[in-house]
Design a protein around this motif. Structure first.
Motif, PDB file in Angstrom:
ATOM      1  N   PRO A 141       6.638 -17.302  10.720  1.00 45.89           N
ATOM      2  CA  PRO A 141       5.633 -17.543   9.687  1.00 45.89           C
ATOM      3  C   PRO A 141       5.181 -16.255   8.990  1.00 45.89           C
ATOM      4  O   PRO A 141       4.882 -15.253   9.642  1.00 45.89           O
ATOM      5  N   ILE A 142       5.159 -16.294   7.674  1.00 47.99           N
ATOM      6  CA  ILE A 142       4.534 -15.250   6.856  1.00 47.99           C
ATOM      7  C   ILE A 142       3.338 -15.924   6.194  1.00 47.99           C
ATOM      8  O   ILE A 142       3.507 -16.787   5.334  1.00 47.99           O
ATOM      9  N   TYR A 143       2.148 -15.542   6.605  1.00 50.83           N
ATOM     10  CA  TYR A 143       0.929 -16.262   6.213  1.00 50.83           C
ATOM     11  C   TYR A 143       0.267 -15.578   5.024  1.00 50.83           C
ATOM     12  O   TYR A 143      -0.005 -14.371   5.060  1.00 50.83           O
ATOM     13  N   TYR A 144       0.016 -16.336   3.966  1.00 55.34           N
ATOM     14  CA  TYR A 144      -0.604 -15.820   2.740  1.00 55.34           C
ATOM     15  C   TYR A 144      -2.050 -16.306   2.623  1.00 55.34           C
ATOM     16  O   TYR A 144      -2.357 -17.463   2.926  1.00 55.34           O
ATOM     17  N   GLU A 145      -2.927 -15.425   2.153  1.00 58.81           N
ATOM     18  CA  GLU A 145      -4.275 -15.819   1.749  1.00 58.81           C
ATOM     19  C   GLU A 145      -4.680 -14.922   0.593  1.00 58.81           C
ATOM     20  O   GLU A 145      -4.258 -13.766   0.508  1.00 58.81           O
ATOM     21  N   LYS A 188     -16.982  -3.327   5.028  1.00 55.46           N
ATOM     22  CA  LYS A 188     -17.339  -4.406   5.958  1.00 55.46           C
ATOM     23  C   LYS A 188     -17.018  -5.782   5.394  1.00 55.46           C
ATOM     24  O   LYS A 188     -16.512  -6.660   6.103  1.00 55.46           O
ATOM     25  N   ARG A 189     -17.300  -6.005   4.135  1.00 54.79           N
ATOM     26  CA  ARG A 189     -17.044  -7.313   3.530  1.00 54.79           C
ATOM     27  C   ARG A 189     -15.543  -7.629   3.561  1.00 54.79           C
ATOM     28  O   ARG A 189     -15.143  -8.765   3.862  1.00 54.79           O
ATOM     29  N   LEU A 190     -14.715  -6.632   3.293  1.00 53.73           N
ATOM     30  CA  LEU A 190     -13.271  -6.816   3.327  1.00 53.73           C
ATOM     31  C   LEU A 190     -12.799  -7.075   4.762  1.00 53.73           C
ATOM     32  O   LEU A 190     -11.984  -7.968   5.005  1.00 53.73           O
ATOM     33  N   ARG A 191     -13.337  -6.312   5.717  1.00 52.81           N
ATOM     34  CA  ARG A 191     -12.957  -6.508   7.113  1.00 52.81           C
ATOM     35  C   ARG A 191     -13.337  -7.904   7.599  1.00 52.81           C
ATOM     36  O   ARG A 191     -12.545  -8.578   8.268  1.00 52.81           O
ATOM     37  N   ASP A 192     -14.543  -8.347   7.255  1.00 51.44           N
ATOM     38  CA  ASP A 192     -14.997  -9.680   7.680  1.00 51.44           C
ATOM     39  C   ASP A 192     -14.064 -10.761   7.160  1.00 51.44           C
ATOM     40  O   ASP A 192     -13.710 -11.699   7.897  1.00 51.44           O
ATOM     41  N   TRP A 193     -13.657 -10.642   5.910  1.00 49.69           N
ATOM     42  CA  TRP A 193     -12.758 -11.644   5.320  1.00 49.69           C
ATOM     43  C   TRP A 193     -11.392 -11.621   6.004  1.00 49.69           C
ATOM     44  O   TRP A 193     -10.819 -12.671   6.308  1.00 49.69           O
ATOM     45  N   ILE A 194     -10.868 -10.420   6.286  1.00 51.11           N
ATOM     46  CA  ILE A 194      -9.573 -10.318   6.968  1.00 51.11           C
ATOM     47  C   ILE A 194      -9.654 -10.920   8.364  1.00 51.11           C
ATOM     48  O   ILE A 194      -8.745 -11.648   8.802  1.00 51.11           O
ATOM     49  N   GLU A 195     -10.735 -10.663   9.082  1.00 48.83           N
ATOM     50  CA  GLU A 195     -10.878 -11.199  10.437  1.00 48.83           C
ATOM     51  C   GLU A 195     -10.981 -12.727  10.435  1.00 48.83           C
ATOM     52  O   GLU A 195     -10.434 -13.393  11.315  1.00 48.83           O
ATOM     53  N   ILE A 196     -11.664 -13.280   9.442  1.00 52.05           N
ATOM     54  CA  ILE A 196     -11.727 -14.744   9.315  1.00 52.05           C
ATOM     55  C   ILE A 196     -10.336 -15.308   9.043  1.00 52.05           C
ATOM     56  O   ILE A 196      -9.929 -16.328   9.616  1.00 52.05           O
ATOM     57  N   THR A 197      -9.572 -14.632   8.177  1.00 52.72           N
ATOM     58  CA  THR A 197      -8.212 -15.077   7.868  1.00 52.72           C
ATOM     59  C   THR A 197      -7.312 -14.990   9.095  1.00 52.72           C
ATOM     60  O   THR A 197      -6.507 -15.894   9.362  1.00 52.72           O
ATOM     61  N   LEU A 198      -7.439 -13.916   9.853  1.00 51.64           N
ATOM     62  CA  LEU A 198      -6.689 -13.777  11.095  1.00 51.64           C
ATOM     63  C   LEU A 198      -6.984 -14.930  12.045  1.00 51.64           C
ATOM     64  O   LEU A 198      -6.077 -15.532  12.623  1.00 51.64           O
ATOM     65  N   ASP A 199      -8.264 -15.238  12.209  1.00 53.63           N
ATOM     66  CA  ASP A 199      -8.675 -16.312  13.113  1.00 53.63           C
ATOM     67  C   ASP A 199      -8.103 -17.649  12.664  1.00 53.63           C
ATOM     68  O   ASP A 199      -7.620 -18.440  13.477  1.00 53.63           O
ATOM     69  N   THR A 200      -8.136 -17.899  11.362  1.00 53.80           N
ATOM     70  CA  THR A 200      -7.598 -19.149  10.811  1.00 53.80           C
ATOM     71  C   THR A 200      -6.096 -19.240  11.064  1.00 53.80           C
ATOM     72  O   THR A 200      -5.576 -20.285  11.447  1.00 53.80           O
ATOM     73  N   CYS A 201      -5.393 -18.133  10.850  1.00 56.96           N
ATOM     74  CA  CYS A 201      -3.944 -18.101  11.064  1.00 56.96           C
ATOM     75  C   CYS A 201      -3.593 -18.386  12.518  1.00 56.96           C
ATOM     76  O   CYS A 201      -2.715 -19.206  12.812  1.00 56.96           O
ATOM     77  N   VAL A 202      -4.261 -17.720  13.440  1.00 56.41           N
ATOM     78  CA  VAL A 202      -3.958 -17.884  14.863  1.00 56.41           C
ATOM     79  C   VAL A 202      -4.230 -19.315  15.318  1.00 56.41           C
ATOM     80  O   VAL A 202      -3.438 -19.921  16.044  1.00 56.41           O
ATOM     81  N   LYS A 203      -5.353 -19.868  14.871  1.00 58.93           N
ATOM     82  CA  LYS A 203      -5.721 -21.229  15.295  1.00 58.93           C
ATOM     83  C   LYS A 203      -4.831 -22.289  14.663  1.00 58.93           C
ATOM     84  O   LYS A 203      -4.388 -23.228  15.342  1.00 58.93           O
ATOM     85  N   ASN A 204      -4.538 -22.164  13.383  1.00 59.40           N
ATOM     86  CA  ASN A 204      -3.808 -23.215  12.667  1.00 59.40           C
ATOM     87  C   ASN A 204      -2.289 -23.096  12.760  1.00 59.40           C
ATOM     88  O   ASN A 204      -1.589 -24.116  12.809  1.00 59.40           O
ATOM     89  N   ILE A 205      -1.775 -21.875  12.788  1.00 51.69           N
ATOM     90  CA  ILE A 205      -0.329 -21.671  12.805  1.00 51.69           C
ATOM     91  C   ILE A 205       0.193 -21.536  14.236  1.00 51.69           C
ATOM     92  O   ILE A 205       1.154 -22.194  14.629  1.00 51.69           O
TER      93      ILE A 205
END
Length: 206
Positions: free
Chosen positions: A11-15, A60-77
């Protein structure tokens, strides 16, 4: 009726970034650079001197968004509750004519690249290689596809974040424009224990 079943896809995950990141982008472009790669023939590449950029409060705002995306990827993919955190993170500058040869990221689980701005003519700016399972027989091909290629290009647009397994070889082709190509890369790890005792794969990260 003939059909194809795809085995073991990678998987190559895009957001795409969902906020105006102008301030973060300008901050990153002003970061001091480490020129260790700039003198390597044909590379014409620089990285930030700070390789833990996403720890800075300005990002911080960029890091928070990346961490949310990481969490979504791990849980869903990956269908896992494993929590990943960002270890190192660094800024890349590929100058006109510059490139970055194929490589992978040791000591990381999922790696990512964020593209704040992609200039016309710079896409695709990253490609992935199947060096782990190369085609040892090369047939005469009419065209390239998922089943006969050892390299696949991943087109990106401004604001795209892509996540991929850290052991996947990837590289950057020459920048054929007259403008620098910018990106932010990072690696991840986890505080959670890995594997399980039943499969004899258990590993404590404590």
């Amino acid at each position: 009726m003939a059909h194809i079943m795809n085995l073991f896809p990678v998987p190559i995950y895009y957001e795409n970034c969902n906020f105006d990141y102008t301030e973060e982008y300008e901050f990153l472009k002003k970061e001091p650079n480490d020129t260790r790669y700039s003198n390597i023939p044909n590379w014409k590449k620089q990285t930030s001197a700070d390789t833990f950029l996403l720890r800075k409060p300005e990002l911080k705002r960029l890091r928070d968004w990346i961490e949310i995306t990481l969490d979504t990827c791990v849980k869903n993919i990956y269908k896992s509750q494993t929590e990943l955190y960002i270890t190192q993170s660094w800024w890349n500058i590929v100058e006109p004519g510059g490139c970055h040869p194929e490589h992978y990221h040791p000591n990381s689980i999922i790696s990512g690249v964020w593209y704040p701005e992609v200039t016309m003519g710079q896409t695709p700016s990253i490609h992935f290689c199947n060096f782990q399972k190369p085609n040892i027989i090369q047939l005469n091909l009419d065209s390239r596809n998922l089943y006969n290629s050892d390299m696949m290009e991943a087109p990106v647009q401004s604001g795209n974040l892509i996540l991929f397994p850290s052991n996947l070889f990837h590289g950057v082709k020459p920048n054929m424009t007259d403008k620098n190509r910018y990106s932010l890369s990072f690696n991840t790890w986890t505080h959670n224990d890995l594997g399980n005792e039943f499969d004899l794969t258990y590993c404590s990260t404590k």
